[in-house]
Design an enzyme around this catalytic site. Structure first.
Site, PDB file in Angstrom:
ATOM      1  N   CYS A   8       0.835  -1.193   0.000  1.00 26.08           N
ATOM      2  CA  CYS A   8       0.000   0.000   0.000  1.00 26.08           C
ATOM      3  C   CYS A   8       0.866   1.238   0.000  1.00 26.08           C
ATOM      4  O   CYS A   8       2.033   1.198   0.378  1.00 26.08           O
ATOM      5  CB  CYS A   8      -0.875   0.032   1.239  1.00 26.08           C
ATOM      6  SG  CYS A   8      -1.989  -1.370   1.337  1.00 26.08           S
ATOM      7  N   GLY A  34       0.135  -0.063  -5.029  1.00 27.51           N
ATOM      8  CA  GLY A  34      -1.169  -0.697  -4.892  1.00 27.51           C
ATOM      9  C   GLY A  34      -2.083  -0.273  -6.016  1.00 27.51           C
ATOM     10  O   GLY A  34      -2.232   0.917  -6.273  1.00 27.51           O
ATOM     11  N   ASN A 108      -0.113   0.973   5.899  1.00 30.93           N
ATOM     12  CA  ASN A 108       0.724   0.135   5.034  1.00 30.93           C
ATOM     13  C   ASN A 108       1.459  -0.857   5.924  1.00 30.93           C
ATOM     14  O   ASN A 108       2.164  -0.449   6.838  1.00 30.93           O
ATOM     15  CB  ASN A 108       1.694   1.045   4.271  1.00 30.93           C
ATOM     16  CG  ASN A 108       2.775   0.291   3.514  1.00 30.93           C
ATOM     17  OD1 ASN A 108       3.842   0.826   3.288  1.00 30.93           O
ATOM     18  ND2 ASN A 108       2.507  -0.931   3.122  1.00 30.93           N
ATOM     19  N   GLY A 109       1.280  -2.141   5.644  1.00 34.64           N
ATOM     20  CA  GLY A 109       1.950  -3.164   6.453  1.00 34.64           C
ATOM     21  C   GLY A 109       0.937  -4.172   6.967  1.00 34.64           C
ATOM     22  O   GLY A 109      -0.239  -4.094   6.645  1.00 34.64           O
ATOM     23  N   TYR A 248      12.891  -4.383  -4.623  1.00 34.22           N
ATOM     24  CA  TYR A 248      11.828  -4.510  -5.620  1.00 34.22           C
ATOM     25  C   TYR A 248      10.729  -3.456  -5.551  1.00 34.22           C
ATOM     26  O   TYR A 248      10.319  -2.930  -6.577  1.00 34.22           O
ATOM     27  CB  TYR A 248      11.207  -5.908  -5.486  1.00 34.22           C
ATOM     28  CG  TYR A 248      10.072  -6.161  -6.436  1.00 34.22           C
ATOM     29  CD1 TYR A 248      10.308  -6.393  -7.790  1.00 34.22           C
ATOM     30  CD2 TYR A 248       8.748  -6.152  -5.992  1.00 34.22           C
ATOM     31  CE1 TYR A 248       9.263  -6.606  -8.668  1.00 34.22           C
ATOM     32  CE2 TYR A 248       7.695  -6.369  -6.870  1.00 34.22           C
ATOM     33  CZ  TYR A 248       7.960  -6.598  -8.202  1.00 34.22           C
ATOM     34  OH  TYR A 248       6.918  -6.808  -9.076  1.00 34.22           O
TER      35      TYR A 248
END
Ligand code: SF4
Length: 463
Positions: A8, A34, A108-109, A248
């Site tokens: 996200c 996302g 996020n996470g 990445y």
């Protein structure tokens, strides 16, 4: 899917008359984090308005919608589901009203104890609207909100465990917080008249915000009319910043964890060249995953760098499914090799990861078909043997090819002449970050925060 999925992205603005519009641009820059849904919540101090939908940022918002999101404070989110299904109800920011206050969260996470906390809260009468772990955070914050936002955040962070970078918005305040391990990135930028909070610095550049600093692991940053205030959560833990953000996820034009992503990836290539000096005719990436490590390898080895495979940039998210007989169509529609360049050549491909191996196998088969003489592959990180429980959607362990096969067996499965991986020491060396400040669990299985191995992304849906 042969690459892990993005998680996200968060972007928030405070103190700017076009807060929602700036947030839109911020989300645009974070779209790579996302692509399932996006949303913006904005406040003019009296009214809080929101717009959320499934899809990509430019498809969800238009001028008219952004004009309706009035106010000088806004919070935005792009989502790929790591907990909770891909449904509109699970789109973020997620907003509630409690005790006359509006609270919206963008997260996020992954929280590793969300299931446990949710069961306790439900036992005590809480009613949940979504299947996201992020909703747990809002329930905990709302429970203590009478003690003030600062104390509510401290008490919430004392209870939740796992990976979270988040921003919470009230009618007049943005609170940014990062878990004590600092798994996911989060930074603060300065506008002429206000501040922004962003998952990555590439979004600061787009809105002309000046990078101030990262939110520290375990830090709570409160931003309102009075300015910016830092509050330590008081929770001590070793840093474990996700190395895969650098390998990445993050955009190469971002700086995260104090590192420039582009230069880090080039350094990976340079270290690969030292560890594996191969006698080949050219080095190339499969676009876009290995681009920067391939440049590093080529510059270090003196080998020509070629774009041996051309990507069709206009392939949408859906296209008419080919019939069974059109083998490899999904790969071919996106990438097409340059036959005249690769025929009879000894080719070295640089990849950033091999997750299941299926896509690599198909691509290598295509190169063989057009007459490449030798095909070698180097991967710019160690083999992925363990799943991630902190917000990256790899396949489960059963699907990770390196959890099942040796390097030689992977080489044979993919159909390569040789295969090599950057080792963990070189991977860490490519950063300037101490080994102990990184999470490397998907390579070494040492999870910095104890995990529930029964976790799945829909585990909150089976209550
Ligand atoms: S397990 Fe891997 S992907 Fe997950 S946080 Fe750690 S380094 Fe990142």
């Amino acid at each position: 899917m042969d690459h892990p999925r993005e998680k996200c992205g968060i972007f928030a603005v405070i103190g700017h008359e076009d807060a929602a519009k700036l947030t839109y641009f911020g989300l645009y820059a974070l779209q790579h984090r996302g692509q399932e849904s996006a949303g913006i919540v904005a406040s003019d101090g009296n009214h809080v308005r929101e717009h959320k939908a499934m899809g990509l940022v430019p498809d969800i918002f238009n001028e008219g919608i952004l004009d309706e999101l009035k106010g000088n404070i806004a919070l935005g989110h792009v989502r790929y589901s790591t907990t909770g299904s891909s449904l509109l109800v699970n789109a973020q920011p997620f907003r509630v009203r409690y005790s006359g206050k509006s609270l919206a969260i963008a997260h996020n996470g992954n929280l590793v104890n969300a299931h446990e906390i949710r069961a306790q809260l439900e036992e005590a009468g809480s009613i949940f609207q979504t299947t996201m772990d992020s909703e747990v955070v809002l329930h905990l914050t709302a429970k203590c909100i009478r003690k003030g936002l600062e104390q509510a955040m401290i008490e919430t962070m004392a209870q939740v465990k796992g990976a979270y970078s988040m921003a919470i918005m009230t009618e007049d305040t943005i609170i940014a917080a990062r878990d004590p391990n600092g798994f996911r990135p989060l930074c603060i930028g300065k506008l002429d008249s206000g501040y922004v909070v962003s998952s990555e610095t590439c979004a600061l550049d787009l809105v002309d915000a000046k990078f101030i600093r990262e939110v520290e692991p375990g830090e709570i940053v409160i931003i309102n009319e009075a300015g910016l205030r830092s509050v330590p959560s008081g929770i001590k833990s070793r840093k474990s910043q996700c190395i895969f953000e650098l390998i990445y996820f993050a955009r190469p034009d971002s700086n995260i964890f104090g590192e420039n992503v582009y230069l880090f990836r080039k350094e990976q290539g340079k270290l690969l060249a030292r560890a594996f000096p191969l006698d080949v005719d050219l080095v190339m990436p499969f676009p876009d995953s290995g681009n920067y490590a391939a440049i590093g390898y080529a510059q270090s080895s003196g080998l020509p760098y070629e774009m041996g495979v051309i990507r069709n940039h206009y392939v949408g998210r859906t296209f008419i499914q080919p019939s069974q007989s059109m083998r490899d169509f999904g790969v071919k529609v996106k990438l097409n090799p340059v036959r005249e360049l690769l025929k009879d050549k000894r080719v070295l491909i640089i990849e950033d990861s091999i997750i299941r191996g299926t896509t690599a196998k198909t691509r290598v088969r295509t190169l063989r078909k057009i007459g490449a003489r030798e095909i070698h592959m180097l991967v710019s990180c160690p083999p992925h043997r363990f799943p991630c429980y902190y917000g990256i959607d790899f396949s489960s362990r059963g699907e990770l090819i390196a959890a099942q096969k040796t390097v030689d067996e992977i080489r044979d499965y993919v159909g390569l002449d040789s295969l090599g991986y950057l080792d963990i020491e070189d991977l860490v060396k490519a950063t300037r970050i101490p080994h102990g400040d990184l999470c490397l669990a998907c390579f070494d299985g040492r999870y910095p925060v104890p995990v529930d191995v029964g976790f799945t992304k829909t585990c909150l849906e089976v209550d």
